[in-house]
Each structure stands twice: as C-alpha cells, then as structure tokens.
Design a protein around this motif. Sequence first.
Motif, short mmCIF file in Angstrom:
data_model
loop_
_atom_site.label_atom_id
_atom_site.label_comp_id
_atom_site.label_asym_id
_atom_site.label_seq_id
_atom_site.Cartn_x
_atom_site.Cartn_y
_atom_site.Cartn_z
N SER A 1 0.86 -1.18 0.00
CA SER A 1 0.00 0.00 0.00
C SER A 1 0.90 1.23 0.00
N PRO A 2 0.34 2.40 -0.33
CA PRO A 2 1.18 3.60 -0.35
C PRO A 2 1.87 3.86 0.99
N ILE A 3 1.21 3.59 2.10
CA ILE A 3 1.83 3.86 3.40
C ILE A 3 2.97 2.89 3.69
N THR A 4 2.81 1.59 3.34
CA THR A 4 3.90 0.64 3.61
C THR A 4 5.08 0.90 2.69
N ILE A 5 4.80 1.28 1.46
CA ILE A 5 5.90 1.61 0.54
C ILE A 5 6.64 2.85 1.04
N ALA A 6 5.91 3.86 1.49
CA ALA A 6 6.54 5.07 2.02
C ALA A 6 7.37 4.74 3.27
N LEU A 7 6.82 3.91 4.15
CA LEU A 7 7.59 3.52 5.35
C LEU A 7 8.85 2.74 4.98
N MET A 8 8.75 1.87 3.98
CA MET A 8 9.91 1.11 3.55
C MET A 8 11.00 2.04 3.00
N VAL A 9 10.60 2.96 2.11
CA VAL A 9 11.57 3.90 1.54
C VAL A 9 12.18 4.76 2.64
N LEU A 10 11.37 5.24 3.54
CA LEU A 10 11.87 6.05 4.66
C LEU A 10 12.82 5.22 5.53
N GLY A 11 12.46 3.96 5.74
CA GLY A 11 13.34 3.08 6.52
C GLY A 11 14.69 2.90 5.86
N PHE A 12 14.70 2.72 4.54
CA PHE A 12 15.98 2.60 3.83
C PHE A 12 16.79 3.89 3.90
N ILE A 13 16.13 5.01 3.87
CA ILE A 13 16.83 6.30 3.94
C ILE A 13 17.43 6.51 5.31
N ILE A 14 16.67 6.20 6.36
CA ILE A 14 17.14 6.44 7.73
C ILE A 14 18.21 5.43 8.12
N PHE A 15 17.89 4.14 7.96
CA PHE A 15 18.80 3.08 8.39
C PHE A 15 18.39 1.84 7.62
N TRP A 16 19.26 1.33 6.73
CA TRP A 16 18.86 0.30 5.79
C TRP A 16 18.26 -0.95 6.42
N PRO A 17 18.71 -1.43 7.62
CA PRO A 17 18.04 -2.61 8.19
C PRO A 17 16.57 -2.35 8.53
N LEU A 18 16.25 -1.11 8.85
CA LEU A 18 14.85 -0.77 9.11
C LEU A 18 14.02 -0.94 7.84
N GLY A 19 14.56 -0.50 6.72
CA GLY A 19 13.88 -0.69 5.44
C GLY A 19 13.71 -2.16 5.10
#
Length: 147
Positions: A11-29
Amino acid sequence: MNSAIIKPAWSPITIALMVLGFIIFWPLGMAVLAYILWGEYMGGSREKADAWVSRQKAHFKSRNCGPRHYGAASTGNAAFDEYREEQLKRLDEERRKLEEDRQAFEEHLANLRKARDREEFDRFMRDRNAPRPDEHRNDDGGERQGY
C-alpha cells in the motif's frame, strides 16, 4: 480479528515507510520489506509469528538444509555406513593436515615480514648514522659543517 494498524501489503503507506526506513537506516527498510512480504503469514501477533518461525525451522530441518553432521543417520547398509565413516575420518585427517600446513605457512610469512622489517630498520639506522656528504672533517678530527 486482525488489529494491526499497518497491514502487510503493498500500500502507499507501507511503501513510504519502507523507503523512509531505507533512507534512515537500511536494516529498518529491510524489516519493513520483510513485513510487507511475509507479514500475513505471521498473522500479526507474536504467537503466530513464533509459530511461523518454528514451522520454517522444521521445514528446513526436514530438508536437511544447513550444516552437515558426520553422525548422520544410518542408511541401513552396514558396509556403506562403515565405508562412509572411514572416508569421513580420512577427510578429517586431511583437513587437519591442511590446517597445520596453513598455520606453518602463516608463521613462515610472519617470519619473512619480521626479517624484512629488521632489514629495513637496519638500513635506516645505517643511513641515519652514516656521515653526510656535506659534512667535512677538520685536521684535529672534529667535524665541521661545510657551507
């Protein structure tokens, strides 16, 4: 009843959270990506997730994925089992010999490095203590700086 705030789907929110996670700290993404891909299999609760992990471990063990152990189950043929044990012992002995050779070679390399270092240090000390070409000797044996 599934009460998860964010559903494990694309969904748009999970994709946004994934991208944000990769930007902040890749294991989070990666964690968000894993949740998107496998979250529905885990069911959303800790108990269901633990059960899913246990099922996956059992599945891999049943397929013999993972490290091989020499104490493998008998095949039912005593002659083959004996042959296999002899071969495994021979391979273990070869592995031990190779490990000893590797250690001996590493010691040899360490000794070569020490000898090279000693040679370089001795050359440095000789060059450092050697008279410089711009230094001249007096008649009385003392040194005098040449200009």
